[in-house]
Design a protein around this motif. Structure first.
Motif, PDB file in Angstrom:
ATOM      1  N   SER A   2       0.832  -1.195   0.000  1.00  0.00           N
ATOM      2  CA  SER A   2       0.000   0.000   0.000  1.00  0.00           C
ATOM      3  C   SER A   2       0.869   1.248   0.000  1.00  0.00           C
ATOM      4  CB  SER A   2      -0.902   0.007   1.241  1.00  0.00           C
ATOM      5  OG  SER A   2      -0.154   0.348   2.402  1.00  0.00           O
ATOM      6  N   TYR A   3       0.281   2.371  -0.427  1.00  0.00           N
ATOM      7  CA  TYR A   3       1.015   3.635  -0.408  1.00  0.00           C
ATOM      8  C   TYR A   3       1.402   4.009   1.018  1.00  0.00           C
ATOM      9  CZ  TYR A   3      -0.708   4.026  -5.197  1.00  0.00           C
ATOM     10  OH  TYR A   3      -0.982   3.791  -6.515  1.00  0.00           O
ATOM     11  N   LEU A   4       0.497   3.785   1.963  1.00  0.00           N
ATOM     12  CA  LEU A   4       0.794   4.096   3.366  1.00  0.00           C
ATOM     13  C   LEU A   4       2.004   3.295   3.838  1.00  0.00           C
ATOM     14  CD1 LEU A   4       0.218   5.337   6.127  1.00  0.00           C
ATOM     15  CD2 LEU A   4      -1.535   3.577   6.488  1.00  0.00           C
ATOM     16  N   SER A 172      -9.486  10.909 -14.722  1.00  0.00           N
ATOM     17  CA  SER A 172     -10.138  10.061 -13.724  1.00  0.00           C
ATOM     18  C   SER A 172     -10.437  10.906 -12.494  1.00  0.00           C
ATOM     19  CB  SER A 172      -9.235   8.881 -13.344  1.00  0.00           C
ATOM     20  OG  SER A 172      -8.995   8.058 -14.470  1.00  0.00           O
ATOM     21  N   THR A 173     -11.634  10.722 -11.941  1.00  0.00           N
ATOM     22  CA  THR A 173     -12.066  11.523 -10.791  1.00  0.00           C
ATOM     23  C   THR A 173     -12.605  10.607  -9.705  1.00  0.00           C
ATOM     24  OG1 THR A 173     -12.602  13.395 -12.214  1.00  0.00           O
ATOM     25  CG2 THR A 173     -13.598  13.377 -10.009  1.00  0.00           C
ATOM     26  N   PHE A 174     -12.130  10.842  -8.471  1.00  0.00           N
ATOM     27  CA  PHE A 174     -12.529  10.042  -7.324  1.00  0.00           C
ATOM     28  C   PHE A 174     -13.096  10.946  -6.235  1.00  0.00           C
ATOM     29  CE2 PHE A 174      -9.579   7.473  -9.603  1.00  0.00           C
ATOM     30  CZ  PHE A 174      -9.946   6.145  -9.359  1.00  0.00           C
ATOM     31  N   LEU A 175     -13.988  10.393  -5.447  1.00  0.00           N
ATOM     32  CA  LEU A 175     -14.520  11.062  -4.263  1.00  0.00           C
ATOM     33  C   LEU A 175     -14.168  10.231  -3.036  1.00  0.00           C
ATOM     34  CD1 LEU A 175     -18.122  11.984  -5.489  1.00  0.00           C
ATOM     35  CD2 LEU A 175     -16.039  13.345  -5.702  1.00  0.00           C
ATOM     36  N   THR A 176     -13.722  10.890  -1.981  1.00  0.00           N
ATOM     37  CA  THR A 176     -13.519  10.211  -0.702  1.00  0.00           C
ATOM     38  C   THR A 176     -14.440  10.864   0.325  1.00  0.00           C
ATOM     39  OG1 THR A 176     -11.671  11.655  -0.062  1.00  0.00           O
ATOM     40  CG2 THR A 176     -11.131   9.617  -1.221  1.00  0.00           C
ATOM     41  N   SER A 177     -15.037  10.014   1.167  1.00  0.00           N
ATOM     42  CA  SER A 177     -16.062  10.492   2.099  1.00  0.00           C
ATOM     43  C   SER A 177     -15.664  10.340   3.552  1.00  0.00           C
ATOM     44  CB  SER A 177     -17.383   9.743   1.846  1.00  0.00           C
ATOM     45  OG  SER A 177     -17.798   9.906   0.514  1.00  0.00           O
ATOM     46  N   ASN A 178     -14.403  10.025   3.820  1.00  0.00           N
ATOM     47  CA  ASN A 178     -13.952   9.930   5.207  1.00  0.00           C
ATOM     48  C   ASN A 178     -13.676  11.322   5.765  1.00  0.00           C
ATOM     49  OD1 ASN A 178     -12.597   7.261   3.743  1.00  0.00           O
ATOM     50  ND2 ASN A 178     -13.525   6.849   5.736  1.00  0.00           N
ATOM     51  N   GLY A 179     -13.593  11.403   7.088  1.00  0.00           N
ATOM     52  CA  GLY A 179     -13.298  12.674   7.726  1.00  0.00           C
ATOM     53  C   GLY A 179     -14.265  12.955   8.843  1.00  0.00           C
ATOM     54  N   VAL A 214      -2.472   9.899  -4.144  1.00  0.00           N
ATOM     55  CA  VAL A 214      -3.183  11.054  -3.582  1.00  0.00           C
ATOM     56  C   VAL A 214      -4.561  10.635  -3.067  1.00  0.00           C
ATOM     57  CG1 VAL A 214      -4.095  13.356  -4.068  1.00  0.00           C
ATOM     58  CG2 VAL A 214      -1.914  12.649  -5.065  1.00  0.00           C
ATOM     59  N   VAL A 215      -5.243   9.774  -3.795  1.00  0.00           N
ATOM     60  CA  VAL A 215      -6.538   9.268  -3.320  1.00  0.00           C
ATOM     61  C   VAL A 215      -6.355   8.581  -1.968  1.00  0.00           C
ATOM     62  CG1 VAL A 215      -8.383   7.594  -3.754  1.00  0.00           C
ATOM     63  CG2 VAL A 215      -7.548   9.049  -5.620  1.00  0.00           C
ATOM     64  N   GLU A 216      -5.333   7.742  -1.858  1.00  0.00           N
ATOM     65  CA  GLU A 216      -5.122   7.050  -0.580  1.00  0.00           C
ATOM     66  C   GLU A 216      -4.760   8.027   0.527  1.00  0.00           C
ATOM     67  OE1 GLU A 216      -2.159   3.701   1.217  1.00  0.00           O
ATOM     68  OE2 GLU A 216      -3.369   3.109  -0.526  1.00  0.00           O
ATOM     69  N   ALA A 217      -4.000   9.075   0.213  1.00  0.00           N
ATOM     70  CA  ALA A 217      -3.664  10.077   1.227  1.00  0.00           C
ATOM     71  C   ALA A 217      -4.915  10.715   1.803  1.00  0.00           C
ATOM     72  CB  ALA A 217      -2.751  11.144   0.617  1.00  0.00           C
ATOM     73  N   LEU A 218      -5.867  11.041   0.936  1.00  0.00           N
ATOM     74  CA  LEU A 218      -7.118  11.656   1.416  1.00  0.00           C
ATOM     75  C   LEU A 218      -7.902  10.703   2.296  1.00  0.00           C
ATOM     76  CD1 LEU A 218      -8.291  14.556   0.711  1.00  0.00           C
ATOM     77  CD2 LEU A 218      -6.349  13.820  -0.671  1.00  0.00           C
ATOM     78  N   ALA A 219      -8.016   9.446   1.856  1.00  0.00           N
ATOM     79  CA  ALA A 219      -8.757   8.460   2.643  1.00  0.00           C
ATOM     80  C   ALA A 219      -8.065   8.215   3.982  1.00  0.00           C
ATOM     81  CB  ALA A 219      -8.891   7.163   1.860  1.00  0.00           C
ATOM     82  N   GLN A 261     -13.618   5.120   2.381  1.00  0.00           N
ATOM     83  CA  GLN A 261     -14.822   5.314   1.568  1.00  0.00           C
ATOM     84  C   GLN A 261     -14.409   6.067   0.302  1.00  0.00           C
ATOM     85  OE1 GLN A 261     -18.331   6.736   3.759  1.00  0.00           O
ATOM     86  NE2 GLN A 261     -17.242   6.301   5.676  1.00  0.00           N
ATOM     87  N   ILE A 262     -14.161   5.309  -0.745  1.00  0.00           N
ATOM     88  CA  ILE A 262     -13.661   5.850  -2.010  1.00  0.00           C
ATOM     89  C   ILE A 262     -14.578   5.393  -3.124  1.00  0.00           C
ATOM     90  CG2 ILE A 262     -11.741   5.861  -3.660  1.00  0.00           C
ATOM     91  CD1 ILE A 262      -9.907   5.067  -1.277  1.00  0.00           C
TER      92      ILE A 262
END
Length: 270
Positions: A2-4, A172-179, A214-219, A261-262
């Protein structure tokens, strides 16, 4: 991997030219994550620091002419040495000086990621959206459309943060809903996020890898905020801020995969 896990294995050096309000919080957040912060501002060394870094994060939160020149020098060095550049256009649109400065930076520098709220991103690309101080004002508009237009115009990944975060490279466009809403009660939470994004971009192995990192960073950041809020329920934003640092260190790749939540709304898979 994983990126993390890559971030924690590689311990990337992240050069931050950030604002005086958030510098200690940003440094501590990067250390908790597993990255290595470098806070350098002097004109005499910013180019050298940028050259040896895994990523450079430029934040216009507290501007003056010396800071602007330091940002330009660091950004130019990063571009010359193929180091990712993350720009946080804090308060773009709030004052003429701030707006003109950030628009100069996007003309002169090649960005890897632009991260801001919808008003800031809109004002970077010359579109209208109200702003109150450094916060997005109320308004009606197409947040996804602004993000995608900005990505096309600037040739970089664009992140618009809010109740739902938008991450796009224009294709490509993604939404993350965590936070959690408590993030809005901690000064510098968005600035720290920009630096966390910097750490994740530093370990991306290719251009195709960049958007996924970047998507994983946001999540990841959103999951850490959720866990921090759960563990400090009814204690207030001060306790939440400290626990957020704890969770940046404690969220595991497995826990992130379980809670993230991606969803993708446009483009091909990453």
């Amino acid at each position: 991997m994983s990126y993390l896990k890559r971030v924690r294995t590689q311990n990337p050096l992240v050069h931050n030219i950030t604002n005086l309000v958030v510098a200690p919080f940003t440094a501590n957040g990067l250390l908790a994550l597993g990255a290595s912060p470098f806070m350098a501002y002097a004109h005499e060394e910013v180019a050298d620091v940028a050259k040896m870094s895994g990523a450079v994060v430029l934040n216009i939160g507290t501007l003056d002419d010396k800071v602007v020149q330091a940002i330009r020098l660091a950004g130019q060095s990063a571009n010359a040495h193929h180091v990712p550049v993350v720009l946080d256009p804090v308060g773009a649109g709030a004052t003429t000086y701030r707006t003109e400065t950030v628009q100069m930076l996007v003309r002169e520098l090649r960005l890897t990621v632009l991260r801001g709220n919808v008003a800031e991103v809109a004002n970077v690309i010359g579109e209208s959206w109200s702003i109150k101080g450094v916060d997005a004002g109320s308004g009606e508009g197409d947040r996804i459309g602004i993000a995608e237009r900005a990505a096309h115009k600037l040739g970089c990944v664009v992140v618009i943060t809010g109740k739902e975060d938008i991450i796009t490279d224009g294709q490509s466009t993604f939404l993350t809903s965590n936070g959690h809403a408590l993030l809005t009660q901690v000064t510098g939470a968005g600035c720290l996020l920009s630096s966390v994004i910097g750490a994740f971009t530093a370990i991306a192995e290719s251009g195709a890898d960049l958007l996924g990192s970047v998507v994983e960073a946001l999540a990841f950041y959103g999951v850490a905020a959720e866990l921090a809020a759960e563990r400090t329920a009814h204690q207030g934003p001060g306790s939440f801020q400290i626990e957020l640092l704890n969770q940046l260190a404690q969220v595991t790749p497995d826990l992130l995969a379980e809670r993230a939540q991606i969803r993708q709304i446009h483009g091909g898979a990453i």
